[in-house]
Structures are given as C-alpha cells and as structure tokens.
Design a protein around this motif. Structure first.
Motif, PDB file in Angstrom:
ATOM      1  N   HIS A  84      45.109  47.654  21.081  1.00 19.91           N
ATOM      2  CA  HIS A  84      46.417  48.313  21.048  1.00 19.91           C
ATOM      3  C   HIS A  84      47.593  47.441  21.462  1.00 19.91           C
ATOM      4  N   PHE A  85      47.336  46.355  22.176  1.00 16.94           N
ATOM      5  CA  PHE A  85      48.443  45.594  22.753  1.00 16.94           C
ATOM      6  C   PHE A  85      48.241  44.092  22.584  1.00 16.94           C
ATOM      7  N   GLU A  86      49.310  43.355  22.855  1.00 12.58           N
ATOM      8  CA  GLU A  86      49.265  41.903  22.901  1.00 12.58           C
ATOM      9  C   GLU A  86      50.244  41.424  23.956  1.00 12.58           C
ATOM     10  N   GLY A  87      50.141  40.153  24.281  1.00 13.07           N
ATOM     11  CA  GLY A  87      51.124  39.561  25.178  1.00 13.07           C
ATOM     12  C   GLY A  87      50.593  39.258  26.560  1.00 13.07           C
ATOM     13  N   GLU A  88      51.478  38.751  27.379  1.00 10.65           N
ATOM     14  CA  GLU A  88      51.139  38.266  28.718  1.00 10.65           C
ATOM     15  C   GLU A  88      50.548  39.373  29.597  1.00 10.65           C
ATOM     16  N   ASN A  89      51.081  40.581  29.511  1.00 11.67           N
ATOM     17  CA  ASN A  89      50.575  41.661  30.356  1.00 11.67           C
ATOM     18  C   ASN A  89      49.142  42.052  30.011  1.00 11.67           C
ATOM     19  N   VAL A  90      48.745  41.848  28.770  1.00  6.45           N
ATOM     20  CA  VAL A  90      47.352  42.100  28.377  1.00  6.45           C
ATOM     21  C   VAL A  90      46.438  41.148  29.151  1.00  6.45           C
ATOM     22  N   GLU A  91      46.790  39.876  29.152  1.00 11.26           N
ATOM     23  CA  GLU A  91      45.973  38.894  29.857  1.00 11.26           C
ATOM     24  C   GLU A  91      46.004  39.129  31.367  1.00 11.26           C
ATOM     25  N   THR A  92      47.149  39.518  31.882  1.00  8.46           N
ATOM     26  CA  THR A  92      47.260  39.827  33.304  1.00  8.46           C
ATOM     27  C   THR A  92      46.343  40.993  33.664  1.00  8.46           C
ATOM     28  N   LEU A  93      46.341  42.045  32.859  1.00  6.58           N
ATOM     29  CA  LEU A  93      45.500  43.210  33.152  1.00  6.58           C
ATOM     30  C   LEU A  93      44.012  42.892  33.010  1.00  6.58           C
ATOM     31  N   LYS A  94      43.657  42.044  32.091  1.00  2.56           N
ATOM     32  CA  LYS A  94      42.246  41.628  31.981  1.00  2.56           C
ATOM     33  C   LYS A  94      41.833  40.856  33.226  1.00  2.56           C
ATOM     34  N   ARG A  95      42.650  39.930  33.633  1.00  2.19           N
ATOM     35  CA  ARG A  95      42.343  39.096  34.804  1.00  2.19           C
ATOM     36  C   ARG A  95      42.274  39.952  36.072  1.00  2.19           C
ATOM     37  N   ARG A  96      43.210  40.841  36.235  1.00  5.07           N
ATOM     38  CA  ARG A  96      43.219  41.676  37.442  1.00  5.07           C
ATOM     39  C   ARG A  96      42.038  42.645  37.453  1.00  5.07           C
ATOM     40  N   ALA A  97      41.651  43.146  36.300  1.00  4.55           N
ATOM     41  CA  ALA A  97      40.484  44.038  36.231  1.00  4.55           C
ATOM     42  C   ALA A  97      39.209  43.273  36.587  1.00  4.55           C
ATOM     43  N   ARG A  98      39.095  42.034  36.131  1.00  4.75           N
ATOM     44  CA  ARG A  98      37.918  41.220  36.498  1.00  4.75           C
ATOM     45  C   ARG A  98      37.857  41.008  38.004  1.00  4.75           C
ATOM     46  N   LYS A  99      38.978  40.635  38.587  1.00  2.00           N
ATOM     47  CA  LYS A  99      39.018  40.409  40.030  1.00  2.00           C
ATOM     48  C   LYS A  99      38.720  41.695  40.788  1.00  2.00           C
ATOM     49  N   MET A 100      39.340  42.785  40.343  1.00  2.00           N
ATOM     50  CA  MET A 100      39.154  44.060  41.017  1.00  2.00           C
ATOM     51  C   MET A 100      37.707  44.525  40.930  1.00  2.00           C
ATOM     52  N   SER A 101      37.103  44.389  39.766  1.00  2.00           N
ATOM     53  CA  SER A 101      35.720  44.860  39.617  1.00  2.00           C
ATOM     54  C   SER A 101      34.773  44.041  40.500  1.00  2.00           C
ATOM     55  N   THR A 102      35.001  42.748  40.587  1.00  2.00           N
ATOM     56  CA  THR A 102      34.181  41.913  41.468  1.00  2.00           C
ATOM     57  C   THR A 102      34.360  42.337  42.918  1.00  2.00           C
ATOM     58  N   PHE A 103      35.594  42.543  43.319  1.00  2.00           N
ATOM     59  CA  PHE A 103      35.880  42.921  44.694  1.00  2.00           C
ATOM     60  C   PHE A 103      35.303  44.304  45.014  1.00  2.00           C
ATOM     61  N   LEU A 104      35.431  45.251  44.080  1.00  2.00           N
ATOM     62  CA  LEU A 104      34.875  46.593  44.312  1.00  2.00           C
ATOM     63  C   LEU A 104      33.360  46.548  44.428  1.00  2.00           C
ATOM     64  N   TYR A 105      32.715  45.774  43.565  1.00  2.00           N
ATOM     65  CA  TYR A 105      31.257  45.694  43.658  1.00  2.00           C
ATOM     66  C   TYR A 105      30.834  45.036  44.968  1.00  2.00           C
ATOM     67  N   MET A 106      31.515  43.993  45.364  1.00  2.00           N
ATOM     68  CA  MET A 106      31.174  43.329  46.626  1.00  2.00           C
ATOM     69  C   MET A 106      31.383  44.278  47.808  1.00  2.00           C
ATOM     70  N   THR A 107      32.436  45.076  47.762  1.00  2.00           N
ATOM     71  CA  THR A 107      32.674  46.066  48.811  1.00  2.00           C
ATOM     72  C   THR A 107      31.549  47.092  48.845  1.00  2.00           C
ATOM     73  N   MET A 108      31.115  47.545  47.680  1.00  2.00           N
ATOM     74  CA  MET A 108      30.001  48.491  47.605  1.00  2.00           C
ATOM     75  C   MET A 108      28.735  47.858  48.180  1.00  2.00           C
ATOM     76  N   PHE A 109      28.476  46.621  47.817  1.00  2.00           N
ATOM     77  CA  PHE A 109      27.287  45.920  48.289  1.00  2.00           C
ATOM     78  C   PHE A 109      27.311  45.800  49.818  1.00  2.00           C
ATOM     79  N   GLN A 110      28.455  45.408  50.357  1.00  2.00           N
ATOM     80  CA  GLN A 110      28.587  45.287  51.817  1.00  2.00           C
ATOM     81  C   GLN A 110      28.424  46.656  52.490  1.00  2.00           C
TER      82      GLN A 110
END
Length: 132
Positions: free
Chosen positions: A98-124
C-alpha cells in the motif's frame, strides 16, 4: 505510484489492513482473536502506538511489554520467534502493498527492533517466573 505514509489516517489504514491479515492467519491469528474482544478499541490503540512511534505525537498510553507477557502466559509460554517472524512478514507485506517511501522503511526497521525486544522481554519474564 504508491502513497507515502504522511498522517494518522495513513497509519490507521495500515493498521486495519495489517490486522485483517493477522486475524486471518492460520498460524498466529488465534493468539489475537482469543485475546482481543474489542477490535475497534484495539485498532485505535495500535494506531495511537504507531502514530506515536512514527511521528512522535504523544497519543499512545500503555505498556506493550506487560501485555505481551500476559499473552505469553495465557498461552503457556508457547510463543516463539516463529510467531514474531510471521507477524513481521505480514507487516512488511502490508507496507509494501500500500505504501512507499522513507516511512515504510522506518516502520519495517522499528517493527523488527520492537519484535526482538518484546520477545526478549517475554523470555526474561519466563526466566523470572520460573525462579519464583
């Protein structure tokens, strides 16, 4: 040419399209469908979350770590990185559809970081709970 993500309406559209995919997913949809009873309120809260995340507005109120720990406990700590990977794939696909541009890449990157952090928090959290 696809649209740029420029405002709350764009974020809301993204969130709604994305969660349509998530709810229908055979592998992870049940996690969401079982835990969320008021989808309208949930989608509004997630729109607040991503709008805050992307544009720096202060709308989101909540603690995603606590919520994800509760969901993990509800499902007997069976959530794995695989579920987060499926979630991330749907997120990237929805953005690219649905979208293109810098914010698309920003949201992909932030979702990757967030998902890693959330899983690590769950694991801890699991580790702490097993020590009690």
């Amino acid at each position: 040419m696809k649209k740029q993500i420029e405002n709350r309406a764009d974020v809301s559209f993204l969130v709604h399209q994305f969660y349509d995919k998530i709810r229908a997913d055979e592998e992870i949809g049940f996690y969401f469908n079982e835990m969320i009873s008021d989808w309208d309120a949930h989608l509004e809260k997630l729109t607040d979350f991503w709008e805050t995340n992307l544009f720096g507005v202060r709308k989101y109120k909540g603690n995603p770590h606590t919520v994800h720990n509760e969901v993990d406990a509800h499902f007997d700590e069976k959530i794995t990185p695989n579920e987060f990977g499926i979630w991330l794939n749907h997120w990237a696909q929805t953005l690219d559809e649905h979208f293109e541009g810098e914010n698309v890449e920003t949201l992909k990157r932030r979702a990757r970081k967030m998902s890693t952090f959330l899983y690590m928090t769950m694991f801890q959290h699991r580790q702490k709970e097993s020590e009690v």
